[in-house]
Structures are given as C-alpha cells and as structure tokens.
Motif scaffolding. Sequence first.
Motif, mmCIF file in Angstrom:
data_model
loop_
_atom_site.group_PDB
_atom_site.id
_atom_site.type_symbol
_atom_site.label_atom_id
_atom_site.label_comp_id
_atom_site.label_asym_id
_atom_site.label_seq_id
_atom_site.Cartn_x
_atom_site.Cartn_y
_atom_site.Cartn_z
ATOM 1 N N TYR A 24 13.406 -3.934 19.543
ATOM 2 C CA TYR A 24 14.201 -3.563 20.725
ATOM 3 C C TYR A 24 14.208 -2.053 20.918
ATOM 4 O O TYR A 24 14.042 -1.555 22.048
ATOM 5 N N VAL A 25 14.375 -1.302 19.825
ATOM 6 C CA VAL A 25 14.387 0.160 19.912
ATOM 7 C C VAL A 25 13.033 0.674 20.399
ATOM 8 O O VAL A 25 12.961 1.585 21.245
ATOM 9 N N LEU A 26 11.953 0.115 19.872
ATOM 10 C CA LEU A 26 10.619 0.516 20.313
ATOM 11 C C LEU A 26 10.404 0.213 21.794
ATOM 12 O O LEU A 26 9.869 1.044 22.548
ATOM 13 N N PHE A 82 1.834 -4.380 22.525
ATOM 14 C CA PHE A 82 1.031 -5.060 21.514
ATOM 15 C C PHE A 82 1.484 -4.672 20.115
ATOM 16 O O PHE A 82 1.547 -5.529 19.215
ATOM 17 N N LEU A 83 1.817 -3.412 19.915
ATOM 18 C CA LEU A 83 2.309 -2.967 18.608
ATOM 19 C C LEU A 83 3.559 -3.749 18.219
ATOM 20 O O LEU A 83 3.689 -4.211 17.086
ATOM 21 N N ILE A 84 4.463 -3.902 19.181
ATOM 22 C CA ILE A 84 5.696 -4.656 18.914
ATOM 23 C C ILE A 84 5.365 -6.099 18.559
ATOM 24 O O ILE A 84 5.930 -6.671 17.616
ATOM 25 N N SER A 114 0.811 -1.108 9.674
ATOM 26 C CA SER A 114 -0.410 -1.838 10.013
ATOM 27 C C SER A 114 -0.464 -2.155 11.506
ATOM 28 O O SER A 114 -1.542 -2.139 12.109
ATOM 29 N N ALA A 115 0.697 -2.456 12.098
ATOM 30 C CA ALA A 115 0.741 -2.729 13.542
ATOM 31 C C ALA A 115 0.326 -1.493 14.321
ATOM 32 O O ALA A 115 -0.383 -1.589 15.332
ATOM 33 N N GLY A 189 4.397 -17.933 21.580
ATOM 34 C CA GLY A 189 5.783 -17.745 22.008
ATOM 35 C C GLY A 189 6.136 -16.282 22.150
ATOM 36 O O GLY A 189 6.745 -15.868 23.149
ATOM 37 N N ALA A 190 5.764 -15.472 21.158
ATOM 38 C CA ALA A 190 6.051 -14.040 21.220
ATOM 39 C C ALA A 190 5.295 -13.374 22.360
ATOM 40 O O ALA A 190 5.844 -12.524 23.078
#
Length: 257
Positions: A24-26, A82-84, A114-115, A189-190
Amino acid sequence: MNGQEKRTAGRPWISWAACVVAAYVLKLGYSRGSVEDLSWILAPTAKLVGAFRGESLVAGAAGWAPPDGLYVIAPACAGVNFLILAFVVSVLGFAGRFRSTRGRLAFWLGALGSAWALTLGVNTVRILAAVELYRHGSLLGLSPQSLHRLLGIVLYLGALWALFALLDRLTERMNGSRRPALALLLVPGASLGMTLGVPLLTGAFREGGDRFAEHGIMVLLVTMALTLAFAVRNRRIELERSQSPWAERSRSPVAEP
C-alpha cells in the motif's frame, strides 16, 4: 527452536500483513511520485536501457530520454505496479513455508530486493521492445499503442508465473511442504486486482475511457490463457511425480528387519 520461535512459528500472517502494508505504501508513493521521487527505479532502468541501446539518457521534467527525444521513460513506465505484484506473490505465496520468524523475515527482505531486481530486468526488456514496436508501426491489425500494452501484459504476467514456479520449486525443496491448489489463483487474482480492481474502486478507470476497456479485455484474455497454460503444466508435473519410481518407493511400506 527457543520459546519465542515456537510461539511465532505458526504466524505467517504477520509477514502477510507487513507485505500488504508495504504494498500500500509503495502504491501510494508511486501514485504521487515525481520523476525525482521515483529515481530509485527510473534511474537504473534508464541506465540499463541506455547501455543496451548505446546511448546516454538524461533526466527531465517528464522522465528520462535520449538526446534525440525518441522516447521517454516516464513515471508511468517505472514498473512499480509489477514490483508490488512480484513482492506480494512472493510473500503471500511462500512466506508461510518458513517455520521460524527469522526465516520469514529473511525471505520477506529478500523478496522485496528480488522484486526490485526482477522489475529492472523485465521493464528494461519491455521498454527496448516497445521502442522497436513503435519503429515498425502497426502489426497484425493492432496499433503501436495496442501492441505496447499487449507486450507489457504478456511480459509482466509471464514473469510473475515464472517467479511463482521458481519460488514454488525452491521453497518446496528447502521445507518439503506442498502448496495448496488454491495457490494457483494467487497470480491471476493479484494481477487482476491490481490492473482492473484498483482502477475500478478508485474511479481512475474514467481517465482511460476506451483505452481502459481495451486494456481490461487484453488483461483478462492473457491472464486466462497463461493461467490455463500454467495449470496444465502443473498437472503434468504432478502426474509425472506420481508415476516416478521414487514416488512408488515412498508409498511402499518399509520391510521390518
């Protein structure tokens, strides 16, 4: 395992909750961030793209661009969504396989790093390919803009499934636990939640108009296709395991001496 580790061994939800808060912060920082605010992801991406194209990119008000201004790596191209997703899929999908708080913390931090690294790699490939797509113009009846969106969807979803498969294999070997079948719904889902759910909930879809509708259809079709392909692959692997000599040997009773 000491007393504290025993009390926290069955609490992966702490890692999950921390992951959701971090995501959420990102997302909040990304939605409000400028080119300078997002330099932690835009600057290394621009350096990689410039290195592969043999040119130096310079930061400006709109983003990072080459001297000829052929393209701009703007905040919208940062790949933070995408990172999230990569981070969320990693932690929600596999942090529970670690039985100690220390192990889950190490995995949590490793998943975040890694993300970031995966985002740099995938986003660099996407930008390099997109520049070439715009050079060639329309293809297969699709405009360069549509091809650009389709390219991003396929690359990002494909990378997420590859990450899921890799972590599934690695964490299974380390901990010996098998993931539940419902875990296969995590990636689609994500992804659908981020690309379609969030804009629908916040009303941001109105800014896109017809482009959001086209994007939504592409996301749904590609998500269904890749999910089906991964499910078929997973089923085939499960069948091969069940028919292997090692599986038969593990099911057979051990003779008493």
